[in-house]
Design a protein around this motif. Sequence first.
Motif, mmCIF file in Angstrom:
data_model
loop_
_atom_site.group_PDB
_atom_site.id
_atom_site.type_symbol
_atom_site.label_atom_id
_atom_site.label_comp_id
_atom_site.label_asym_id
_atom_site.label_seq_id
_atom_site.Cartn_x
_atom_site.Cartn_y
_atom_site.Cartn_z
ATOM 1 N N GLU A 165 0.833 -1.200 0.000
ATOM 2 C CA GLU A 165 0.000 0.000 0.000
ATOM 3 C C GLU A 165 0.869 1.253 0.000
ATOM 4 N N GLN A 166 0.495 2.215 -0.841
ATOM 5 C CA GLN A 166 1.202 3.484 -0.900
ATOM 6 C C GLN A 166 0.184 4.603 -1.094
ATOM 7 N N ILE A 167 0.451 5.750 -0.513
ATOM 8 C CA ILE A 167 -0.409 6.905 -0.708
ATOM 9 C C ILE A 167 0.151 7.722 -1.870
ATOM 10 N N VAL A 168 -0.619 7.860 -2.936
ATOM 11 C CA VAL A 168 -0.225 8.603 -4.130
ATOM 12 C C VAL A 168 -1.237 9.717 -4.358
ATOM 13 N N LEU A 169 -0.777 10.961 -4.353
ATOM 14 C CA LEU A 169 -1.656 12.124 -4.510
ATOM 15 C C LEU A 169 -2.811 12.080 -3.510
ATOM 16 N N GLY A 170 -2.500 11.656 -2.296
ATOM 17 C CA GLY A 170 -3.490 11.631 -1.231
ATOM 18 C C GLY A 170 -4.448 10.464 -1.274
ATOM 19 N N LYS A 171 -4.240 9.546 -2.211
ATOM 20 C CA LYS A 171 -5.135 8.403 -2.347
ATOM 21 C C LYS A 171 -4.383 7.096 -2.098
ATOM 22 N N ARG A 172 -5.109 6.119 -1.560
ATOM 23 C CA ARG A 172 -4.527 4.803 -1.264
ATOM 24 C C ARG A 172 -4.422 3.994 -2.552
ATOM 25 N N VAL A 173 -3.204 3.594 -2.888
ATOM 26 C CA VAL A 173 -2.956 2.740 -4.054
ATOM 27 C C VAL A 173 -2.399 1.416 -3.551
ATOM 28 N N VAL A 174 -3.003 0.312 -3.975
ATOM 29 C CA VAL A 174 -2.588 -1.019 -3.521
ATOM 30 C C VAL A 174 -2.119 -1.833 -4.726
ATOM 31 N N ARG A 175 -0.959 -2.427 -4.600
ATOM 32 C CA ARG A 175 -0.421 -3.277 -5.659
ATOM 33 C C ARG A 175 -0.152 -4.671 -5.096
ATOM 34 N N GLY A 176 -0.283 -5.668 -5.949
ATOM 35 C CA GLY A 176 -0.038 -7.056 -5.545
ATOM 36 C C GLY A 176 1.440 -7.326 -5.349
ATOM 37 N N THR A 177 1.742 -8.371 -4.590
ATOM 38 C CA THR A 177 3.132 -8.681 -4.231
ATOM 39 C C THR A 177 3.530 -10.110 -4.577
ATOM 40 N N ASP A 178 2.857 -10.712 -5.552
ATOM 41 C CA ASP A 178 3.249 -12.064 -5.957
ATOM 42 C C ASP A 178 4.620 -12.032 -6.617
ATOM 43 N N LEU A 179 5.384 -13.060 -6.373
ATOM 44 C CA LEU A 179 6.687 -13.237 -7.011
ATOM 45 C C LEU A 179 6.604 -14.423 -7.974
ATOM 46 N N ASP A 180 7.623 -14.591 -8.786
ATOM 47 C CA ASP A 180 7.623 -15.626 -9.824
ATOM 48 C C ASP A 180 7.740 -17.008 -9.182
ATOM 49 N N GLU A 181 6.654 -17.769 -9.233
ATOM 50 C CA GLU A 181 6.629 -19.093 -8.586
ATOM 51 C C GLU A 181 7.620 -20.048 -9.230
ATOM 52 N N ALA A 182 7.733 -20.014 -10.561
ATOM 53 C CA ALA A 182 8.665 -20.906 -11.249
ATOM 54 C C ALA A 182 10.097 -20.594 -10.845
ATOM 55 N N LEU A 183 10.416 -19.311 -10.693
ATOM 56 C CA LEU A 183 11.758 -18.922 -10.263
ATOM 57 C C LEU A 183 12.031 -19.388 -8.836
ATOM 58 N N ALA A 184 11.030 -19.252 -7.962
ATOM 59 C CA ALA A 184 11.191 -19.726 -6.582
ATOM 60 C C ALA A 184 11.488 -21.224 -6.547
ATOM 61 N N GLN A 185 10.776 -21.993 -7.349
ATOM 62 C CA GLN A 185 10.998 -23.436 -7.379
ATOM 63 C C GLN A 185 12.360 -23.771 -7.987
#
Length: 311
Positions: free
Chosen positions: A169-189
């Motif tokens: 979560e980040q506040i951008v121009l006074g508004k809450r912006v939420v971005r996903g945090t998935d990482l590359d599953e194939a790379l993890a494996q």
Amino acid sequence: MAATGTGAQELENHHSERPVQLCNPHVASLKEDVLYHFSLGTGTHDLPAMFGDVKFVCVGGSPSRMLTFIKYVATELGLGRPGDEYPNICSGSDRYAMYKVGPVLSVSHGMGIPSIAIMLHELIKLLYHARCTDVTVIRIGTSGGIGLEPGSVVITRQAVDACFKPEFEQIVLGKRVVRGTDLDEALAQELLRCAGELSEFATVVGNTMCTLDFYEGQGRLDGALCSYTEKDKQDYLRAAHAAGVRNIEMESSVFAAMCSACGLRAAVVCVTLLDRLLGDQIRSPHEVLVEYQQRPQRLVGHFIKKSLGRA
């Protein structure tokens, strides 16, 4: 000399596979893009010539650790010898350090979300301006474990916030912006398989909790401020463990969010320095901690060697 014939077509196909993207249309209109905190820029440096061959970027908090890593990788890839010097490409700035050998870039990011976020903005723009393709970015670092023996290595499946949600979560121009945090599953494996091939230390894939603070934000009892009990702390850490969290650090959520948004294959590989269920302060001897900190470097070094067909 320009490539010709079949080789040229193969090169063109390779470079069209996964270019680095920017999620900012305004950059295209800049007459010059100054990467201020790197002391680099499109008007002062030939970024494609300097960085166009980069395929692997490894980032970590400490400048000295990232220098140690590039020396290690250089030796492992046969691109350097012990005692070789590696100049800091960002020597014109005192914010970050950057080292390069062959297709590997090693960059420090400081401590915490604000510091790594600033670095990532400029790093991703650098890779974009350099016209890099098929880049893999890996954060290597240290963390506090939950229910793991000290020295265990955690490969992050998802970066989660302090409420165990897989979001940044980040506040951008006074508004809450939420971005996903998935990482590359194939790379993890793939990294987990590399750990199995090394068979040198315990390695698991699990969620990583990213916090805004080292003390209260991580439920420690030893900060200058503390408004909760030992039982409160234990309940919280056990709830985190039940949610799949295996370690805690302070950079993974924004790292995952930004890399994903810009089409970068990314992973987080951190060693645990203690089990937070058993205490808050790191008490292992210095030489033990030094060896622990080398474990993510050895794992990622093996992955790079294997990816380049040199393992």
